[in-house]
Design an enzyme around this catalytic site. Structure first.
Site, PDB file in Angstrom:
ATOM      1  N   CYS A  25       0.822  -1.228   0.000  1.00 28.33           N
ATOM      2  CA  CYS A  25       0.000   0.000   0.000  1.00 28.33           C
ATOM      3  C   CYS A  25       0.852   1.272   0.000  1.00 28.33           C
ATOM      4  O   CYS A  25       0.362   2.343  -0.349  1.00 28.33           O
ATOM      5  CB  CYS A  25      -0.933   0.016   1.202  1.00 28.33           C
ATOM      6  SG  CYS A  25      -1.995  -1.424   1.303  1.00 28.33           S
ATOM      7  N   HIS A  56      -3.251   7.204   2.496  1.00 28.89           N
ATOM      8  CA  HIS A  56      -3.690   5.887   2.033  1.00 28.89           C
ATOM      9  C   HIS A  56      -5.058   5.561   2.636  1.00 28.89           C
ATOM     10  O   HIS A  56      -5.286   5.754   3.835  1.00 28.89           O
ATOM     11  CB  HIS A  56      -2.656   4.837   2.439  1.00 28.89           C
ATOM     12  CG  HIS A  56      -3.135   3.443   2.218  1.00 28.89           C
ATOM     13  ND1 HIS A  56      -3.677   3.043   1.016  1.00 28.89           N
ATOM     14  CD2 HIS A  56      -3.190   2.371   3.038  1.00 28.89           C
ATOM     15  CE1 HIS A  56      -4.029   1.779   1.117  1.00 28.89           C
ATOM     16  NE2 HIS A  56      -3.754   1.345   2.324  1.00 28.89           N
ATOM     17  N   ASN A 101     -10.136  -0.134  -0.182  1.00 33.19           N
ATOM     18  CA  ASN A 101      -8.682   0.019  -0.092  1.00 33.19           C
ATOM     19  C   ASN A 101      -8.076  -0.537  -1.377  1.00 33.19           C
ATOM     20  O   ASN A 101      -8.139  -1.744  -1.620  1.00 33.19           O
ATOM     21  CB  ASN A 101      -8.197  -0.767   1.145  1.00 33.19           C
ATOM     22  CG  ASN A 101      -6.687  -0.770   1.298  1.00 33.19           C
ATOM     23  OD1 ASN A 101      -5.953  -0.457   0.364  1.00 33.19           O
ATOM     24  ND2 ASN A 101      -6.223  -1.145   2.470  1.00 33.19           N
TER      25      ASN A 101
HETATM   26  N1  ACO Z   1     -18.841  -9.353   8.683  1.00 33.69           N
HETATM   27  C1  ACO Z   1     -19.328  -9.687   9.890  1.00 33.69           C
HETATM   28  N2  ACO Z   1     -18.531 -10.084  10.895  1.00 33.69           N
HETATM   29  C2  ACO Z   1     -17.203 -10.126  10.656  1.00 33.69           C
HETATM   30  C3  ACO Z   1     -16.648  -9.786   9.419  1.00 33.69           C
HETATM   31  C4  ACO Z   1     -17.525  -9.388   8.394  1.00 33.69           C
HETATM   32  N3  ACO Z   1     -17.095  -9.027   7.174  1.00 33.69           N
HETATM   33  N4  ACO Z   1     -15.304  -9.938   9.491  1.00 33.69           N
HETATM   34  C5  ACO Z   1     -15.023 -10.339  10.735  1.00 33.69           C
HETATM   35  N5  ACO Z   1     -16.172 -10.468  11.444  1.00 33.69           N
HETATM   36  C6  ACO Z   1     -16.359 -10.882  12.831  1.00 33.69           C
HETATM   37  C7  ACO Z   1     -15.210 -11.718  13.344  1.00 33.69           C
HETATM   38  O1  ACO Z   1     -15.372 -13.077  13.000  1.00 33.69           O
HETATM   39  C8  ACO Z   1     -15.308 -11.487  14.833  1.00 33.69           C
HETATM   40  O2  ACO Z   1     -16.312 -12.298  15.353  1.00 33.69           O
HETATM   41  P1  ACO Z   1     -16.162 -12.979  16.819  1.00 33.69           P
HETATM   42  O3  ACO Z   1     -16.062 -11.821  17.767  1.00 33.69           O
HETATM   43  O4  ACO Z   1     -17.384 -13.797  16.935  1.00 33.69           O
HETATM   44  O5  ACO Z   1     -14.884 -13.776  16.751  1.00 33.69           O
HETATM   45  C9  ACO Z   1     -15.804 -10.037  14.944  1.00 33.69           C
HETATM   46  O6  ACO Z   1     -16.374  -9.726  13.666  1.00 33.69           O
HETATM   47  C10 ACO Z   1     -14.693  -9.051  15.255  1.00 33.69           C
HETATM   48  O7  ACO Z   1     -13.610  -9.321  14.379  1.00 33.69           O
HETATM   49  P2  ACO Z   1     -12.313  -8.426  14.365  1.00 33.69           P
HETATM   50  O8  ACO Z   1     -11.386  -8.929  13.312  1.00 33.69           O
HETATM   51  O9  ACO Z   1     -11.778  -8.310  15.754  1.00 33.69           O
HETATM   52  O10 ACO Z   1     -12.958  -7.030  13.942  1.00 33.69           O
HETATM   53  P3  ACO Z   1     -12.314  -5.602  13.918  1.00 33.69           P
HETATM   54  O11 ACO Z   1     -13.131  -4.680  14.687  1.00 33.69           O
HETATM   55  O12 ACO Z   1     -10.850  -5.641  14.215  1.00 33.69           O
HETATM   56  O13 ACO Z   1     -12.490  -5.193  12.393  1.00 33.69           O
HETATM   57  C11 ACO Z   1     -11.170  -5.053  10.397  1.00 33.69           C
HETATM   58  C12 ACO Z   1     -11.875  -5.973  11.377  1.00 33.69           C
HETATM   59  C13 ACO Z   1     -12.214  -4.192   9.721  1.00 33.69           C
HETATM   60  C14 ACO Z   1     -10.462  -5.916   9.361  1.00 33.69           C
HETATM   61  C15 ACO Z   1     -10.164  -4.165  11.164  1.00 33.69           C
HETATM   62  O14 ACO Z   1      -9.352  -4.945  12.000  1.00 33.69           O
HETATM   63  C16 ACO Z   1      -9.302  -3.378  10.247  1.00 33.69           C
HETATM   64  O15 ACO Z   1      -9.772  -2.545   9.490  1.00 33.69           O
HETATM   65  N6  ACO Z   1      -7.980  -3.583  10.265  1.00 33.69           N
HETATM   66  C17 ACO Z   1      -7.079  -2.913   9.397  1.00 33.69           C
HETATM   67  C18 ACO Z   1      -6.978  -3.715   8.156  1.00 33.69           C
HETATM   68  C19 ACO Z   1      -6.446  -2.954   6.973  1.00 33.69           C
HETATM   69  O16 ACO Z   1      -6.535  -1.766   6.873  1.00 33.69           O
HETATM   70  N7  ACO Z   1      -5.922  -3.717   6.056  1.00 33.69           N
HETATM   71  C20 ACO Z   1      -5.546  -3.188   4.812  1.00 33.69           C
HETATM   72  C21 ACO Z   1      -4.259  -3.656   4.344  1.00 33.69           C
HETATM   73  S1  ACO Z   1      -2.934  -2.855   5.060  1.00 33.69           S
HETATM   74  C22 ACO Z   1      -3.161  -1.282   4.932  1.00 33.69           C
HETATM   75  O17 ACO Z   1      -3.810  -0.805   4.048  1.00 33.69           O
HETATM   76  C23 ACO Z   1      -2.518  -0.475   5.923  1.00 33.69           C
END
Ligand code: ACO
Length: 334
Positions: free
Chosen positions: A120, A261, A291
Site C-alpha cells: 500500500c 492511504h 482500499n
Molecule cells: N462481517 C461480519 N462479521 C465479521 C466480518 C464481516 N465481514 N469480518 C469479521 N467479522 C467478525 C469476526 O469473525 C469477529 O467475530 P467474533 O467476535 O465472533 O470472533 C468479529 O467480527 C470481530 O472481528 P475483528 O477482526 O476483531 O474485527 P475488527 O473490529 O478488528 O475489524 C477489520 C476488522 C475491519 C479488518 C479491522 O481490524 C481493520 O480494518 N484492520 C485494518 C486492516 C487494513 O486496513 N488492512 C488493509 C491492508 S494494510 C493497509 O492498508 C494499511
C-alpha cells in the site's frame, strides 16, 4: 544520460487515474458472505469498491490507462518520458514488469521501466524515488503510477479480508524544474520486515509461518491480522505526519491537503482526531473505492488535482503504510 551539475527541483505536471466500471457493493457481498452492509460500513467506512473483469481488465490495463490520462493532463507525449515506475504488488507478470508493458503500449520509446513493490506504500515510495532520480540530474521526466487489482489477491470466501479491497490506479507525471525548492522537500521511506506476518500472500506452503498452517485462506491469497494492522496503521499515520510537519517546520494550516492511504475510515478518523488535522484537508474516498493498495494515494491525488484542490505554491503531504510492513511520507512543494 548526462549528469546535470546545477541543483534542480521537480514539478508535478499532471495526474491521471483509472478504476474498473464494475462496482461490488456491500449489498452484493451480503449475498456471498456471512456479513452485512451495516457491519462493513461501521467497521471500515466502505460502501462499494470497483472490481476488474478478469477477462478484460487487471493491474496492467489500469496502470496503463492512468499513465495515459496523466500524460494527457500534463500535455506531454509518451516519447517525452525517460522512465516509468509502476508500484504494484499484483502484477500479472514479474517478467516483463508492468512498467515495461506500459512503455510498449503507450510508445514511450526512450523510457526505462521498472516495477517497485511496497504494497500500500508503493505510490509514495515511487514518488520519492522519482523525485530523487530527477534531482540527481540523470532524468528529466518520469511517469509514476501506483496500481493494484486487489480483487485478484483476495479470497472471496474470507469475510474478514475480502470486504476491504478494491481495484484502482493513480498516476503522476514529474518533470525537472529550475527551482530547487519545488518538488519533494522532505521524505521518508521506511520498513520493518520483522512484522511481515501481519499481512502476507504466500504462494508456497514453505512460506506459511509456524502456527498459521490451519488458516483456511488458500495459497496465493492475502492473509491479514486485522487488529495488528489497525494498530500499526494508526501509530504510523500519526508518527509520519508529526515527523513531516516537524522536519519541515510546517503547521497543518500551511498544508493544502494531507493525502493519505485509504485503508479504513476509522484509521483515518483516529489519526485526524489524534493529530488535530483539519477535516476538510484530509480527502476520503474509501466509501466508494475501498482500499486499493498502491492505487489509493494516486487516485486521491488525481481527484484532488482535477478538482483544483492542490494549489501551486502550497505544500501537500502524501502518507501511506502497508504490507512489509512499510510506510512512507512525502512533503511536496507543488
Ligand atoms: N462481517 C461480519 N462479521 C465479521 C466480518 C464481516 N465481514 N469480518 C469479521 N467479522 C467478525 C469476526 O469473525 C469477529 O467475530 P467474533 O467476535 O465472533 O470472533 C468479529 O467480527 C470481530 O472481528 P475483528 O477482526 O476483531 O474485527 P475488527 O473490529 O478488528 O475489524 C477489520 C476488522 C475491519 C479488518 C479491522 O481490524 C481493520 O480494518 N484492520 C485494518 C486492516 C487494513 O486496513 N488492512 C488493509 C491492508 S494494510 C493497509 O492498508 C494499511
Amino acid at each position: 544520460m548526462t549528469h546535470a551539475s546545477a541543483p534542480r527541483g521537480v514539478r508535478l505536471l499532471g495526474t491521471g487515474s483509472a478504476v474498473p466500471p464494475a462496482e461490488l457493493t456491500n449489498k452484493d457481498l451480503e449475498k456471498i458472505l456471512d456479513t452485512t452492509d451495516e457491519w462493513i460500513h461501521q467497521r471500515t467506512g466502505i460502501t462499494a469498491r470497483r472490481i476488474c473483469d478478469p477477462g478484460r481488465e487487471g493491474t496492467y490495463t489500469l496502470a496503463r490507462d492512468a499513465v495515459s490520462r496523466a500524460l494527457e493532463a500534463s500535455k506531454r507525449r509518451a516519447e517525452d518520458l525517460d522512465l516509468v515506475i509502476c508500484a504494484t504488488c499484483t502484477a500479472e507478470m514479474t517478467c516483463p514488469s508492468t512498467a515495461c508493458r506500459i512503455t510498449g503500449a503507450l510508445g514511450a520509446t526512450r523510457a526505462g521501466a521498472f516495477d517497485l513493490t511496497a504494497a500500500c506504500s508503493g505510490f509514495v515510495y515511487a514518488m520519492n524515488v522519482a523525485d530523487t532520480l530527477i534531482r540527481s540530474g540523470r532524468f528529466q521526466r518520469i511517469g509514476v503510477v501506483g496500481a493494484d487489482a486487489m480483487s485478484t489477491m483476495v479470497d472471496y470466501t474470507d469475510r474478514s479480508v475480502s470486504i476491504l479491497f478494491g481495484d484502482a490506479a493513480g498516476a503522476a507525471i514529474l518533470e525537472a524544474d529550475p527551482d530547487p525548492s519545488r518538488g519533494c522537500i522532505h521524505q521518508t521511506l521506511s520498513a520493518d520486515g520483522s512484522d511481515w506476518r501481519t499481512l502476507y500472500m504466500p504462494r508456497r506452503c514453505q512460506e506459511i509461518p509456524p502456527g498459521e498452517e490451519s488458516n483456511p485462506i488458500r495459497l496465493g491469497y492475502l492473509r491479514m491480522h486485522g487488529r495488528e494492522v489497525f494498530r500499526f496503521a494508526v501509530t504510523k499515520f500519526r508518527e509520519v505526519i508529526e515527523e513531516a510537519l516537524s522536519a519541515t517546520k510546517l503547521t497543518p494550516d500551511d498544508v493544502s491537503q494531507f493525502i493519505c492511504h485509504q485503508s479504513n475510515r476509522r484509521i483515518i478518523e483516529t489519526a485526524i482526531e489524534k493529530i488535530g488535522l483539519p477535516r476538510d484537508k484530509v480527502h476520503v474516498n474509501i466509501d466508494r473505492y475501498g482500499n486499493s493498495s498502491a492505487g489509493s494515494v494516486g487516485l486521491c491525488l488525481d481527484e484532488l488535482w482535477r478538482a483544483g484542490k492542490i494549489p501551486q505554491g502550497r505544500p501537500m503531504i502524501l502518507v501511506a503504510f502497508g504490507g512489509g510492513l512499510t510506510w512512507a511520507s512525502s512533503v511536496w512543494n507543488v
